[in-house]
Write a protein that holds these residues in place. Structure first.
Motif, mmCIF file in Angstrom:
data_model
loop_
_atom_site.group_PDB
_atom_site.id
_atom_site.type_symbol
_atom_site.label_atom_id
_atom_site.label_comp_id
_atom_site.label_asym_id
_atom_site.label_seq_id
_atom_site.Cartn_x
_atom_site.Cartn_y
_atom_site.Cartn_z
ATOM 1 N N ASP A 250 -8.308 10.890 -3.859
ATOM 2 C CA ASP A 250 -7.422 9.675 -4.306
ATOM 3 C C ASP A 250 -6.001 10.143 -4.755
ATOM 4 O O ASP A 250 -5.437 10.708 -4.692
ATOM 5 C CB ASP A 250 -7.796 7.689 -4.127
ATOM 6 N N ARG B 25 1.246 4.823 -2.590
ATOM 7 C CA ARG B 25 0.515 5.858 -1.874
ATOM 8 C C ARG B 25 -0.156 7.163 -2.304
ATOM 9 O O ARG B 25 -0.142 7.680 -3.319
ATOM 10 C CB ARG B 25 2.035 6.593 -1.699
ATOM 11 N N LYS B 26 -1.342 7.395 -1.984
ATOM 12 C CA LYS B 26 -2.692 8.467 -2.976
ATOM 13 C C LYS B 26 -2.174 10.268 -2.585
ATOM 14 O O LYS B 26 -1.595 10.546 -1.966
ATOM 15 C CB LYS B 26 -3.468 8.255 -1.903
ATOM 16 N N ASP C 22 -6.021 5.515 10.603
ATOM 17 C CA ASP C 22 -4.928 4.982 8.776
ATOM 18 C C ASP C 22 -5.526 5.098 7.408
ATOM 19 O O ASP C 22 -6.380 5.904 8.082
ATOM 20 C CB ASP C 22 -5.111 3.328 9.013
ATOM 21 N N GLU C 23 -4.642 5.881 6.947
ATOM 22 C CA GLU C 23 -5.098 6.723 5.754
ATOM 23 C C GLU C 23 -5.868 5.530 4.435
ATOM 24 O O GLU C 23 -6.608 6.005 3.914
ATOM 25 C CB GLU C 23 -4.089 7.313 4.310
ATOM 26 N N ARG C 24 -5.823 4.593 4.903
ATOM 27 C CA ARG C 24 -6.249 3.231 3.842
ATOM 28 C C ARG C 24 -7.723 3.302 5.505
ATOM 29 O O ARG C 24 -8.041 3.756 6.065
ATOM 30 C CB ARG C 24 -5.713 2.091 4.618
ATOM 31 N N LEU D 162 2.240 5.916 7.552
ATOM 32 C CA LEU D 162 0.389 5.693 7.060
ATOM 33 C C LEU D 162 -0.295 6.239 8.333
ATOM 34 O O LEU D 162 -1.563 6.469 7.190
ATOM 35 C CB LEU D 162 0.033 4.138 6.532
ATOM 36 N N PRO E 278 0.842 -1.256 0.026
ATOM 37 C CA PRO E 278 0.436 0.103 0.196
ATOM 38 C C PRO E 278 0.745 0.807 -0.241
ATOM 39 O O PRO E 278 0.959 2.413 -0.492
ATOM 40 C CB PRO E 278 -0.847 -0.461 1.269
ATOM 41 N N GLN E 279 1.962 1.192 0.859
ATOM 42 C CA GLN E 279 3.180 1.863 0.297
ATOM 43 C C GLN E 279 3.370 2.191 -0.563
ATOM 44 O O GLN E 279 3.921 4.064 -1.185
ATOM 45 C CB GLN E 279 4.092 2.100 1.128
#
Lengths: 141, 155
Positions: free
Chosen positions: A74, A38-39, A56-58, B38, A34-35
């Motif tokens: 996003d 990064r969005k 968390d950003e997710r 994150l 996921p990193q």
């Protein structure tokens, strides 16, 4: 095998260290993935004294307002007239979607306020304004 | 690692095998190293609503409005360094006060209310710098942790 008897010869390869290493690699890649993606655009987040945890950003819908005032949802730059539809599409059928705004520190407040109004008009109430604590290096951007 | 030496009575090993422990600790270290950047930090605020929509405040309590004007608080350009300009003044509940007194005054006015009506309405001028406004939000929340900040629709 009874107690007191000598252990029989074992001809099996001990795979425990191999499994350990493989599991570690698996976890590293799971967490890195996921990193890697990064969005959103590069945003210089505002510095404040004591920002609160926002999780968390997710699992959040990340709305970014870049230095030029452009809106992003996003990863995608969005035209202002399509913002509402895109935001609802990004939320999908999530029951309680949480929207956060990453606004650039150089922006005027009016540009962020317009983003908040657009989010409100799209049917979402309340946002998180993302900052970084003063002194922390580039957290969350 | 200890290899099985078969039937010959192998030497007794009296040290604790710490290899699995080290494995687990390293994995935890890596997980935390990667997850921490994150995490997001920031401020929960209410978005500005059209004036017809009822605000979440009980009718018998006065709405507390914090307004920030560029003439009283010069944060039109991004504030340098940390904090706010020393001469920054804001208007809280129709009284002009220095921004440094904001945490105490907000705690005094709103701290005694029940949690669901601790609402501070924020009217900030569009010309102001976003970072400066967030620093004022930070000051307002400094002492009253569950304060709800509601931005006012000012157009």
């Amino acid at each position: 095998m009874r107690l007191g008897e000598p252990a029989p010869m074992k001809a099996v390869i001990n795979i425990t260290p191999l499994v350990d290493v493989v599991l570690v690699l698996l976890i590293i890649f799971m967490v890195m993935a996921p990193q890697m993606m990064r969005k959103g655009p590069d945003v210089d987040l505002p510095n404040t004294a004591k920002p609160r945890e926002q999780g968390d950003e997710r699992g959040r819908i990340l709305v970014s307002v870049d230095k030029a005032g452009g809106l992003w949802i996003d990863d995608l730059a969005v035209a202002p007239n399509q913002f509402g539809d895109s935001l609802r599409a990004a939320a999908g059928d999530e029951p309680d979607p949480k929207v956060v705004i990453r606004g650039d520190a150089q922006l005027r407040f009016g540009e962020v306020r317009q983003a908040m109004v657009a989010i409100e008009e799209a049917g979402f109430h309340g946002v998180g304004l993302i900052a970084k604590s003063a002194g922390a290096k580039a957290q969350g951007d | 690692m200890q290899f099985d030496r078969g039937a010959s009575g192998s030497d007794l090993q009296s040290e604790i095998n710490i290899t699995p422990l080290v494995d687990v600790v390293l994995v935890l270290l890596i997980i935390f190293m990667v997850v921490v950047p994150l995490l997001l930090q920031g401020y929960d605020v209410e978005t500005p609503r059209p004036s017809a929509v009822v605000a979440p405040v009980q009718a018998d309590e006065v709405q507390v409005i914090l307004s920030i004007e560029p003439t009283a608080c010069n944060i039109v350009v991004p504030p340098a360094g940390e904090g706010l300009p020393a001469d920054c003044r804001v208007t809280l509940a129709e009284q002009e006060i220095p921004a440094a007194e904001l945490p105490a005054r907000v705690a005094e006015i709103l701290g005694g209310r029940p949690a669901d009506s601790r609402v501070l309405f924020l009217a900030a001028d569009d010309q102001l710098n976003y970072e400066g406004v967030l620093r004022i939000v930070d000051l307002a929340k400094a002492r009253v942790d569950d304060l709800t900040i509601a931005f006012v629709a000012n157009d």
